[in-house]
Design an enzyme around this catalytic site. Structure first.
Site, PDB file in Angstrom:
ATOM      1  N   LEU A  45       0.879  -1.161   0.000  1.00  0.00           N
ATOM      2  CA  LEU A  45       0.000   0.000   0.000  1.00  0.00           C
ATOM      3  C   LEU A  45       0.916   1.209   0.000  1.00  0.00           C
ATOM      4  O   LEU A  45       1.707   1.383   0.930  1.00  0.00           O
ATOM      5  CB  LEU A  45      -0.906  -0.015   1.242  1.00  0.00           C
ATOM      6  N   ASP A  46       0.855   2.008  -1.040  1.00  0.00           N
ATOM      7  CA  ASP A  46       1.775   3.136  -1.201  1.00  0.00           C
ATOM      8  C   ASP A  46       1.878   4.000   0.048  1.00  0.00           C
ATOM      9  O   ASP A  46       0.938   4.088   0.836  1.00  0.00           O
ATOM     10  CB  ASP A  46       1.322   4.043  -2.356  1.00  0.00           C
ATOM     11  N   MET A  47       3.005   4.654   0.168  1.00  0.00           N
ATOM     12  CA  MET A  47       3.256   5.545   1.307  1.00  0.00           C
ATOM     13  C   MET A  47       2.171   6.628   1.404  1.00  0.00           C
ATOM     14  O   MET A  47       1.766   7.009   2.498  1.00  0.00           O
ATOM     15  CB  MET A  47       4.643   6.182   1.141  1.00  0.00           C
ATOM     16  N   SER A  71      -0.916   6.368   0.491  1.00  0.00           N
ATOM     17  CA  SER A  71      -2.248   5.782   0.662  1.00  0.00           C
ATOM     18  C   SER A  71      -2.366   5.326   2.106  1.00  0.00           C
ATOM     19  O   SER A  71      -1.371   5.147   2.795  1.00  0.00           O
ATOM     20  CB  SER A  71      -2.433   4.592  -0.283  1.00  0.00           C
ATOM     21  N   ARG A 130       0.188   1.326  -8.047  1.00  0.00           N
ATOM     22  CA  ARG A 130      -0.581   2.576  -8.058  1.00  0.00           C
ATOM     23  C   ARG A 130      -1.804   2.515  -8.981  1.00  0.00           C
ATOM     24  O   ARG A 130      -2.197   3.486  -9.606  1.00  0.00           O
ATOM     25  CB  ARG A 130       0.326   3.747  -8.408  1.00  0.00           C
TER      26      ARG A 130
END
Length: 180
Positions: free
Chosen positions: A41-43, A45, A140
């Site tokens: 999970l992206d930084m 998000s 993403r």
């Protein structure tokens, strides 16, 4: 062991950061040895991350061939038109190829925790909330899909993976659950 973590915005989805200017990591929130993220999970998000010490479970959760549903609450810039929602539902063509069809619906603003830092509000540009449900997990992907249909993402919260939800967990909080 399966841990549900509500990953805060700005936290790296890994346990260490060897950069010159270390950033917050999962290790700042979960002090359990031997668990690893099942997916990323992206930084920038926030929301549900699953951590486990079971390699088979990790593969089942993270591997796209199992098509485990992931549901996201997405604040977008603009007001979605029917044709934009149809594109999301039918699959969007991205640089790395077409996406699988997704569940996409406009929802009322959800009752979420405040984000730190807050989203920049622009009085002249409306925003809306979507619930997107995917069965794949490209890098993403949600952000690229909404941008491709003209609805840039402002805030992205992963709400659910399979049967597990972040409901009831404050940012940075976690709980252990039974893996079914």
């Amino acid at each position: 062991m399966l841990i549900l973590l509500n990953k805060p915005f700005g936290v790296l989805p890994q346990f260490t950061d060897n950069s010159a200017n270390p950033r917050p990591t999962l290790g700042d929130y979960v002090a359990v040895k031997g668990v690893y993220p099942a997916g990323r999970l992206d930084m920038d998000s926030e929301g549900l991350m699953l951590l486990t010490d079971d390699g088979r479970l990790q593969a089942r959760i993270a591997d796209p061939k199992h098509k485990m549903e992931k549901t996201y609450l997405v604040q977008v810039e603009g007001v979605p038109e029917d044709d934009q929602l149809a594109l999301l539902r039918n699959g969007v063509t991205l640089k790395d190829g077409p996406t699988r069809p997704a569940g996409a619906e406009v929802i009322a603003p959800p009752d979420l925790w405040p984000r730190d830092p807050p989203i920049r509000e622009r009085k002249s540009v409306p925003d809306s909330w979507l619930r997107l449900t995917l069965r794949e997990g490209r890098n993403r992907q949600v952000r690229r899909m909404t941008a491709a249909v003209g609805l840039p993402t402002l805030r992205l919260v992963r709400w659910q993976v399979g049967i597990w939800s972040v409901d009831g967990l404050a940012p940075g909080a976690w709980r252990e659950v039974q893996a079914r």
